[in-house]
Design an enzyme around this catalytic site. Structure first.
Site, PDB file in Angstrom:
ATOM      1  N   ASP A 143       0.872  -1.170   0.000  1.00 20.65           N
ATOM      2  CA  ASP A 143       0.000   0.000   0.000  1.00 20.65           C
ATOM      3  C   ASP A 143       0.916   1.229   0.000  1.00 20.65           C
ATOM      4  OD1 ASP A 143      -2.141   1.857   0.768  1.00 20.65           O
ATOM      5  OD2 ASP A 143      -1.162   1.797   2.729  1.00 20.65           O
ATOM      6  N   ASP A 185      -1.679  -0.693   5.890  1.00 19.08           N
ATOM      7  CA  ASP A 185      -1.923  -0.088   7.200  1.00 19.08           C
ATOM      8  C   ASP A 185      -3.362   0.352   7.399  1.00 19.08           C
ATOM      9  OD1 ASP A 185      -1.721   2.019   5.300  1.00 19.08           O
ATOM     10  OD2 ASP A 185      -1.590   3.415   6.975  1.00 19.08           O
TER      11      ASP A 185
HETATM   12  P1  ADP Z   1      -4.085   4.640  -0.073  1.00 25.13           P
HETATM   13  O1  ADP Z   1      -4.505   3.446  -0.893  1.00 25.13           O
HETATM   14  O2  ADP Z   1      -2.967   5.375  -0.741  1.00 25.13           O
HETATM   15  O3  ADP Z   1      -3.755   4.276   1.355  1.00 25.13           O
HETATM   16  P2  ADP Z   1      -6.870   5.463   0.393  1.00 25.13           P
HETATM   17  O4  ADP Z   1      -7.476   4.272  -0.297  1.00 25.13           O
HETATM   18  O5  ADP Z   1      -7.013   5.559   1.854  1.00 25.13           O
HETATM   19  O6  ADP Z   1      -5.330   5.666  -0.057  1.00 25.13           O
HETATM   20  O7  ADP Z   1      -7.518   6.761  -0.242  1.00 25.13           O
HETATM   21  C1  ADP Z   1      -7.595   6.888  -1.630  1.00 25.13           C
HETATM   22  C2  ADP Z   1      -8.005   8.270  -2.012  1.00 25.13           C
HETATM   23  O8  ADP Z   1      -9.323   8.537  -1.498  1.00 25.13           O
HETATM   24  C3  ADP Z   1      -7.122   9.357  -1.435  1.00 25.13           C
HETATM   25  O9  ADP Z   1      -5.992   9.603  -2.246  1.00 25.13           O
HETATM   26  C4  ADP Z   1      -8.087  10.531  -1.421  1.00 25.13           C
HETATM   27  O10 ADP Z   1      -8.173  11.094  -2.701  1.00 25.13           O
HETATM   28  C5  ADP Z   1      -9.429   9.890  -1.084  1.00 25.13           C
HETATM   29  N1  ADP Z   1      -9.712   9.907   0.349  1.00 25.13           N
HETATM   30  C6  ADP Z   1      -9.790   8.849   1.185  1.00 25.13           C
HETATM   31  N2  ADP Z   1     -10.094   9.228   2.440  1.00 25.13           N
HETATM   32  C7  ADP Z   1     -10.173  10.575   2.415  1.00 25.13           C
HETATM   33  C8  ADP Z   1     -10.446  11.587   3.402  1.00 25.13           C
HETATM   34  N3  ADP Z   1     -10.677  11.304   4.708  1.00 25.13           N
HETATM   35  N4  ADP Z   1     -10.453  12.865   2.987  1.00 25.13           N
HETATM   36  C9  ADP Z   1     -10.218  13.182   1.715  1.00 25.13           C
HETATM   37  N5  ADP Z   1      -9.963  12.288   0.748  1.00 25.13           N
HETATM   38  C10 ADP Z   1      -9.940  11.007   1.079  1.00 25.13           C
HETATM   39 MG    MG Z   2      -2.597   3.292   3.565  1.00 29.63          MG
END
Ligand code: ADP
Ligand code: MG
Length: 383
Positions: free
Chosen positions: A63, A277
């Site tokens: 991730d 995570d």
């Molecule tokens: P990663 O896979 O990199 O850990 P996430 O799946 O948690 O990322 O989030 C993917 C995308 O969703 C983020 O890049 C953002 O654009 C959006 N996103 C997720 N949670 C939030 C939040 N609390 N506030 C704003 N945008 C969010």
């Molecule tokens: Mg993450």
């Protein structure tokens, strides 16, 4: 000829040599030694089988946010559209995010706090994992999240011939605001009210300092493929992957799509280890052959879904874990191989009168059991 009493002694000697004690303990003693060594390093392994699977892993999936990167993001740009005050964009964004523990939320909340903004409490907050979060601030309902989530908000009247409409607000925002920020490796989220996007917040994240070195070492340990899995945009993901030395990028993934990707690699015959995570990683962690949670900042849901948890807030433990798994497999094989060899050699010597029964007991049975145990204890010093 062999007298009857000698034959009985030879028979008893062979029975002693056939005692499987050393074989029976060869694997568990090695696994226990490893799990104990790991625990002392802050690596919690829920079963020996995970070490074996990890040693066999051919594909490592990471991730991005919070795993390969520090997960401590910082707000770099705040943009207001159509004359909206950027300070108001930050104030509303920080208010909506105030209940969320997502790394993006923490960064926006911290930026609002640092700017000395008075945070209004949001109501009716709803978060969509991997997409964003919505809530009411004052009397208005806002949403904040990944730019893709707003792509469907084009005017319904758009037709391919209507060039003015195609170059409508969403396209303009993407071309003038989102694309350049993402090209700089940043994560961009849009803030929208009922009428559509009103502003953007850009955030920067940095790879963990030891990520590149550790991932290179994982590659040398025989892992064929490394891939970055993220819900974030392709451009930011590519920048992080390049910095961390990860071959393949899968961006813009929803949690279910991370899971589907794990299954696709498995369908290709890969043994998959997944490092993650977040809540959004939990399905993929559970589906992977071995799921490893980054526990220091990781969410409880990720830790529950994983087989192994790394308690340090660093990346070096991922390399240590793989070395331990490979060393454990080697020690198990050495133990079984040595016990077989010694017992076989002694057994061959028995009919020639070369192996007295005390030697069979001391070397072939007790001796090998001690040797196998001592060899396993060496795993305590793998680092
Ligand atoms: P990663 O896979 O990199 O850990 P996430 O799946 O948690 O990322 O989030 C993917 C995308 O969703 C983020 O890049 C953002 O654009 C959006 N996103 C997720 N949670 C939030 C939040 N609390 N506030 C704003 N945008 C969010
Ligand atoms: Mg993450």
């Amino acid at each position: 000829g062999v007298t009857q009493s000698t034959a009985i002694v030879y028979g008893l000697t062979l029975i002693v040599l056939a005692c499987p004690c050393a074989f029976v303990i060869a694997t568990p003693v090695s696994v226990v030694s490893s799990i104990t060594a790991a625990a002392r390093e802050g690596i919690v392994i829920t079963g020996g089988v995970h070490l074996e699977t990890l040693a066999d892993a051919t594909v490592a999936l990471f991730d991005k946010t919070g795993t390969v990167t520090t997960g401590v993001l910082s707000v770099t740009d705040v943009v207001g559209f159509d004359g909206t005050d950027p300070t108001e964009v930050l104030a509303v964004a920080a208010a909506i995010e105030s209940d969320s523990t997502h790394p993006i939320a923490r960064a926006i909340w911290a930026a609002g706090d640092a700017a000395g903004l008075q945070l209004r409490a949001p109501t009716a907050v709803e978060s969509t994992t991997g997409v964003g979060i919505a809530g009411v601030v004052g009397t208005e309902r806002y949403r904040i999240g990944k730019p893709d989530a707003f792509a469907l908000e084009r005017p319904a009247s758009v037709t391919p011939l209507d060039t003015a409409a195609i170059d409508g607000p969403v396209e303009r925002i993407d071309r003038d605001v989102v694309a350049p920020l993402e090209a700089a490796g940043k994560t961009v989220v849009l803030l929208a009210d009922a009428g559509g996007p009103v502003g953007a917040v850009a955030l920067a994240d940095t790879p963990r300092p030891d990520a590149a070195e550790t991932i290179a070492a994982l590659g040398r340990s025989g892992l064929g493929t490394t891939a970055l899995l993220t819900g974030d945009n392709e451009r930011a993901a590519a920048a992080i992957a390049a910095a961390a030395g990860i071959d393949t990028v899968h961006a813009g993934l929803l949690p279910d799509e991370k899971l589907a990707l794990v299954e696709a690699y498995q369908a290709d015959g890969a043994t998959v280890v997944m490092f993650g995570d977040g809540v959004n990683d939990a399905p993929a962690l559970a589906a992977a052959d071995v799921g490893v949670a980054m526990g220091a900042r990781g969410t409880d849901i990720a830790i529950d879904a994983a087989d192994i948890t790394l308690l340090d807030d660093g990346f070096a433990q991922t390399g240590r874990l793989r070395r331990l798994a490979v060393a454990t497999r080697r020690v198990i094989r050495q133990n079984i191989g040595a016990a077989l060899l010694v017992k076989a050699l002694l057994a061959v010597g028995v009919p020639f009168g070369l192996v007295p029964i005390w030697a069979a007991v001391l070397i072939g049975d007790a001796g090998m059991t001690i040797a196998v145990t001592s060899n396993a204890l060496r795993l305590r010093s793998v680092s």
